[in-house]
Enzyme design. Sequence first.
Site, short mmCIF file in Angstrom:
data_model
loop_
_atom_site.label_atom_id
_atom_site.label_comp_id
_atom_site.label_asym_id
_atom_site.label_seq_id
_atom_site.Cartn_x
_atom_site.Cartn_y
_atom_site.Cartn_z
N CYS A 1 40.45 38.31 43.29
CA CYS A 1 41.34 37.31 43.90
C CYS A 1 41.42 37.36 45.43
O CYS A 1 41.29 36.32 46.08
CB CYS A 1 42.75 37.42 43.34
SG CYS A 1 42.88 37.99 41.66
N ARG B 1 38.19 49.87 37.14
CA ARG B 1 39.52 50.38 36.77
C ARG B 1 39.35 51.85 36.42
O ARG B 1 38.41 52.21 35.70
CB ARG B 1 40.06 49.65 35.53
CG ARG B 1 40.09 48.14 35.64
CD ARG B 1 41.30 47.61 36.39
NE ARG B 1 41.06 46.27 36.92
CZ ARG B 1 41.20 45.14 36.22
NH1 ARG B 1 41.59 45.20 34.97
NH2 ARG B 1 40.95 43.97 36.77
N GLN C 1 33.62 40.48 35.53
CA GLN C 1 34.47 39.39 35.04
C GLN C 1 33.84 38.06 35.41
O GLN C 1 33.31 37.90 36.50
CB GLN C 1 35.84 39.44 35.73
CG GLN C 1 36.70 40.61 35.34
CD GLN C 1 38.01 40.59 36.11
OE1 GLN C 1 38.05 40.23 37.28
NE2 GLN C 1 39.08 40.98 35.45
N ASP D 1 35.10 35.33 36.62
CA ASP D 1 36.41 35.07 37.21
C ASP D 1 36.39 33.74 37.97
O ASP D 1 35.38 33.39 38.57
CB ASP D 1 36.71 36.20 38.20
CG ASP D 1 38.20 36.37 38.44
OD1 ASP D 1 38.99 35.55 37.93
OD2 ASP D 1 38.56 37.32 39.16
N HIS E 1 39.12 30.95 40.32
CA HIS E 1 40.43 30.59 40.86
C HIS E 1 40.45 29.10 41.10
O HIS E 1 39.51 28.55 41.69
CB HIS E 1 40.71 31.37 42.14
CG HIS E 1 40.87 32.83 41.86
ND1 HIS E 1 39.84 33.71 42.03
CD2 HIS E 1 41.92 33.53 41.37
CE1 HIS E 1 40.25 34.92 41.66
NE2 HIS E 1 41.51 34.84 41.25
N LYS F 1 51.25 33.80 31.79
CA LYS F 1 49.83 33.62 31.46
C LYS F 1 49.64 33.37 29.98
O LYS F 1 50.52 33.68 29.16
CB LYS F 1 49.02 34.84 31.89
CG LYS F 1 49.45 36.13 31.22
CD LYS F 1 48.58 37.31 31.63
CE LYS F 1 49.10 38.59 31.00
NZ LYS F 1 48.10 39.61 30.81
N HIS G 1 44.42 31.68 37.90
CA HIS G 1 43.38 32.70 37.76
C HIS G 1 42.88 32.57 36.33
O HIS G 1 43.70 32.57 35.41
CB HIS G 1 43.93 34.12 37.92
CG HIS G 1 44.75 34.36 39.15
ND1 HIS G 1 44.37 35.24 40.12
CD2 HIS G 1 45.94 33.84 39.54
CE1 HIS G 1 45.29 35.27 41.07
NE2 HIS G 1 46.25 34.43 40.75
#
Length: 341
Positions: A31, A60, A78, A80, A82, A167, A213
């Site tokens: 992000c 992580r 990911q 991912d 936005h 979410k 997201h």
Amino acid sequence: GPIEAGQSLSENQNKEKIKEPETYLLKPMNCPFHVRIYKNNPHSYRALPMRWAECGTVYRFEKKGELSGLIRVRGFTQDDAHIICQADKVEEELKQVIDFILFIYKSFGFKIEDVNVYLSVRDPKNNKYAGNDKGWEFTENVLEKVAKEKNLNFQKEVGGAVFYGPKLDFKIKDALGREWQCSTLQFDFNLPERFAMTFTNAQGQDESPYMLHRALFGSFERFIGLLIEHYAGAFSLWLSPVQVVIISVGENHIEHCRKLANEFKQNEIRAEVWDENETVGNKIRKAAKQKIPYMLVIGDKEMQSDKLQIRKRGEKETTGFDKNEFIDKIKKLIAEKSNNL
Ligand SMILES: [Zn+2]
């Protein structure tokens, strides 16, 4: 970096601890980088929604005991994205993401009953969340409304929201019945303000956008792990790494097998020739163990005919096919992402 030619791994790693007092930080999410790109230029409401996607590697520090195959790892990628948009576009954007998520599950052969959907909202008694009550009420209500309009059979998870907003999570069960989060769609009304992201609205004033997201697969590693379990290795034809295996009986059949394989490849069918000096029985057992969708054996008899004797995964008997008929049939099954052979 890559190891140079002629270098061994031990030469390359001198196993000394780094002496420079530098601190490294593992990147936990994508992000902030998209925020940074957004802030490079001023934006008008006319340019919104903006949709930015990235296959981003993140890390992580999971405890060793919690690592699990491909499903829980320390470094993963990911898919991912936005979506930065204004208030009157947000419902439409949320719906499009839900459609996209459902399309992914359907394409990969998951039935919607295999996927558990959660609407994760904040726990109003907990003060770890950013933003005011009004913002939470608005985003939670919109997300619930959209989920209902899309006929999602969701459960509410109080306290499951991220600190910046509610979410929708889509979770898949593994072979042991444990649930794993895959797709996520997060309705963020806090980070844009926090990072001073703005756009010029129709009245010429600065306004704070919303940020969605979303990850469709979640992590590729986890999704592939769950996919392997879901199919127990017997993938749909379009997903099978090898779709057809061609087994030669003897040395004088190999050339014919290769010609056949080339013809399959020209039709975008993934075919392999197994020409090792092994018994046919061994090769058949190996192909069955690898759950390859189709196998065919080429010997003297098969070389004299244009008919192919096809053995389908899970079947003991072979079926005779005209070559072109077989190619057309499997091309159609691949195009339809069919679960049948
Ligand atoms: Zn994000």
